[in-house]
Design a protein around this motif. Structure first.
Motif, PDB file in Angstrom:
ATOM      1  N   UNK A   1     -19.708  13.156 -10.584  1.00 14.00           N
ATOM      2  CA  UNK A   1     -19.882  14.534 -11.053  1.00 14.00           C
ATOM      3  C   UNK A   1     -21.059  14.630 -12.029  1.00 14.00           C
ATOM      4  N   UNK A   2     -21.190  13.645 -12.924  1.00 19.76           N
ATOM      5  CA  UNK A   2     -22.332  13.622 -13.851  1.00 19.76           C
ATOM      6  C   UNK A   2     -23.638  13.463 -13.069  1.00 19.76           C
ATOM      7  N   UNK A   3     -23.622  12.577 -12.084  1.00 24.20           N
ATOM      8  CA  UNK A   3     -24.796  12.399 -11.215  1.00 24.20           C
ATOM      9  C   UNK A   3     -25.161  13.722 -10.545  1.00 24.20           C
ATOM     10  N   UNK A   4     -24.138  14.429 -10.007  1.00 24.83           N
ATOM     11  CA  UNK A   4     -24.381  15.699  -9.338  1.00 24.83           C
ATOM     12  C   UNK A   4     -24.945  16.747 -10.273  1.00 24.83           C
ATOM     13  N   UNK A   5     -24.438  16.787 -11.508  1.00 25.05           N
ATOM     14  CA  UNK A   5     -24.972  17.750 -12.487  1.00 25.05           C
ATOM     15  C   UNK A   5     -26.417  17.426 -12.818  1.00 25.05           C
TER      16      UNK A   5
ATOM     17  N   UNK B   1     -35.333  18.935 -14.205  1.00 23.39           N
ATOM     18  CA  UNK B   1     -36.309  17.860 -14.025  1.00 23.39           C
ATOM     19  C   UNK B   1     -35.630  16.486 -14.104  1.00 23.39           C
ATOM     20  N   UNK B   2     -34.800  16.136 -13.116  1.00 24.84           N
ATOM     21  CA  UNK B   2     -34.101  14.845 -13.175  1.00 24.84           C
ATOM     22  C   UNK B   2     -35.066  13.672 -13.023  1.00 24.84           C
ATOM     23  N   UNK B   3     -34.799  12.587 -13.737  1.00 22.36           N
ATOM     24  CA  UNK B   3     -35.650  11.397 -13.704  1.00 22.36           C
ATOM     25  C   UNK B   3     -34.953  10.283 -12.937  1.00 22.36           C
TER      26      UNK B   3
ATOM     27  N   UNK C   1     -29.351   4.288 -12.655  1.00 26.20           N
ATOM     28  CA  UNK C   1     -28.195   3.702 -13.358  1.00 26.20           C
ATOM     29  C   UNK C   1     -26.888   4.453 -13.092  1.00 26.20           C
ATOM     30  N   UNK C   2     -26.948   5.791 -13.017  1.00 23.18           N
ATOM     31  CA  UNK C   2     -25.735   6.551 -12.702  1.00 23.18           C
ATOM     32  C   UNK C   2     -25.212   6.181 -11.321  1.00 23.18           C
ATOM     33  N   UNK C   3     -26.123   6.011 -10.371  1.00 25.99           N
ATOM     34  CA  UNK C   3     -25.743   5.608  -9.017  1.00 25.99           C
ATOM     35  C   UNK C   3     -25.050   4.256  -9.034  1.00 25.99           C
ATOM     36  N   UNK C   4     -25.617   3.307  -9.758  1.00 32.01           N
ATOM     37  CA  UNK C   4     -25.054   1.948  -9.806  1.00 32.01           C
ATOM     38  C   UNK C   4     -23.681   1.960 -10.467  1.00 32.01           C
TER      39      UNK C   4
END
Length: 447
Positions: A222-226, A232-234, A240-243
């Motif tokens: 959910x944090x990744x999706x937000x 401007x996502x980096x 790291x969120x994916x991992x």
């Protein structure tokens, strides 16, 4: 850099214009090459051939030792994380999450803005995908029971999967001259097939479930999706969120590749924050080279190595009941499921094929759907594990069935492309308006 002298018509002054033609960098050319459909299929074939060579060469002990080498940690302090995996497991559980992220992004785009947006247009290939999974599963189950091996019933899902990269690669090479609607049908069928395969993996191949880790994974997703939908996502935050989400999902007991799909679903499929194109398109372009150029070939290298020289050799492996069950399921089951379901749906319901496609075009599509490879190899690992007596036979059958399906698909594509086409291929009573064809200039630019 070039210089050209000209006269400004309004002022009469002499102007010096400069023109510059930029040559794409090596990295850009490499990414474009790795993103092509033909490249994905070629790299998979090369990795599988190399795996077979290594698994049967004098240095096969080295290949086996590398595959089974343990890497990672079991716990962080008192907290168990279950990340002490073999190299082969890292390839199957870790690298394939990248591939499934791309699948998730593709599915999101197709559902929101693509071929799956309209149930009327997507209905036939979606139902064909269901039939193309059900028939191979039935053939597999009947075959292993009839051959006296009911202990192998756990592999029923192996022949149900379609390899998108491999199938589209064969279509791109041998389907030139056919309407691009044939690719859309195959892509729709394949993505629905993958979606159903993901559901099968999540439901039937989850041995234990930790709700704490699952909850942590869903919160991280959910944090990744937000963040991926922010202005401007980096990438150095997203990776790291994916991992972390992947690690939590792996520790929960649900197959970790499901995390990749769910994070792919969170990417915006319509332009946002004033952007010219949807982020699903951008992220697919950014990640696909890593998926097709690294993740899939490395997975294939560790998953496709079938030892045909030790023990009873090739004869013993190919005599296992799972071999005809999987091979016939992929080659015959997929074809019968796709063609049979399409014929029934178009005759008994108002649903019709897209403009420019006839039932005859689905003969090669049915064969291409039988290229199981990537997901089928993953499901075979989940079904039987590394030490099972059925594993080597299942892998050999997947390779054999996929090769046969690819060859038959290539032959029937050329046969189909050479035959004359009628004005109303889909038999809806309206002449087809077909302008785009596989292999034309527009198609080469986009694929």
């Amino acid at each position: 850099m070039g210089r050209r002298e000209t006269i400004d018509p309004t002022t009469g002054l002499e102007l010096t214009l400069t023109t510059e033609t930029r040559t794409p960098s090596f990295g850009t050319r490499l990414r474009r090459f790795a993103s092509r459909e033909t490249t994905g299929g070629a790299l998979l074939i090369a990795a599988a051939v190399l795996a077979l060579v290594c698994a049967n060469a004098p240095w096969r002990e080295w290949y086996l030792a590398l595959s089974e080498a343990m890497v990672g940690i079991d716990s962080i302090g008192p907290v168990p994380v279950h990340l002490d995996l073999t190299v082969a497991e890292w390839a199957a559980d870790g690298l394939l999450a990248i591939f499934f992220f791309v699948v998730g992004v593709e599915l999101k785009h197709e559902f929101v803005a693509g071929s799956l947006r309209s149930p009327k247009e997507a209905g036939v290939p979606m139902l064909a995908a269901v039939g193309g999974m059900a028939v191979p599963a039935i053939i597999y189950a009947v075959t292993v029971v009839a051959l006296g091996e009911p202990s192998a019933l756990g592999g029923w899902a192996i022949p149900t999967a379609t390899d998108i990269a491999f199938a589209l690669g064969v279509l791109a090479v041998f389907g030139k001259g056919l309407p691009t609607a044939v690719r859309t049908f195959l892509l729709t069928l394949a993505v629905v097939d993958d979606l159903l395969a993901i559901v099968v993996i999540a439901i039937f191949y989850t041995e234990h479930l930790s709700f704490a880790y699952l909850g942590a994974a869903l919160v991280t997703i959910a944090v990744f999706g937000w963040y991926v939908r922010s202005r401007n996502p980096r990438w150095w935050v997203l990776v790291p969120l994916f991992v972390v989400a992947w690690a939590f999902m792996h520790s929960s007991g649900v197959h970790a590749t499901v995390a990749g799909v769910l994070m792919g679903f969170t990417v915006a499929a319509r332009p946002t924050h004033g952007e010219a194109e949807p982020r699903t398109h951008r992220y697919e372009q950014a990640v696909r080279p890593w998926s097709q150029g690294v993740a899939l070939p490395v997975f294939a290298f560790f998953a496709a190595g079938v030892n045909l020289v030790d023990g009873g050799g090739a004869a013993e492996i190919l005599s296992q009941p799972v071999v005809p069950a999987i091979t016939v399921g992929l080659v015959v089951g997929k074809l019968v499921g796709v063609l049979g379901t399409t014929a029934l749906v178009t005759r008994l319901t108002p649903l019709r094929l897209a403009q420019g496609i006839g039932v005859r075009d689905l003969l090669p599509v049915g064969f291409l759907a039988g290229i199981g490879f990537t997901v089928a190899l993953l499901v075979s690992e989940l079904s039987f594990g590394h030490a099972s007596e059925h594993t080597e036979g299942a892998k050999a059958a997947i390779l054999l069935g996929s090769v046969i399906a690819a060859l038959l698909g290539a032959l029937t594509l050329r046969w189909d492309a050479r035959r004359a086409r009628t004005a109303d291929m889909n038999l809806d009573g309206v002449d087809d308006a077909v302008e785009d064809f596989i292999g034309d200039e527009k198609d080469r630019r986009e694929h």
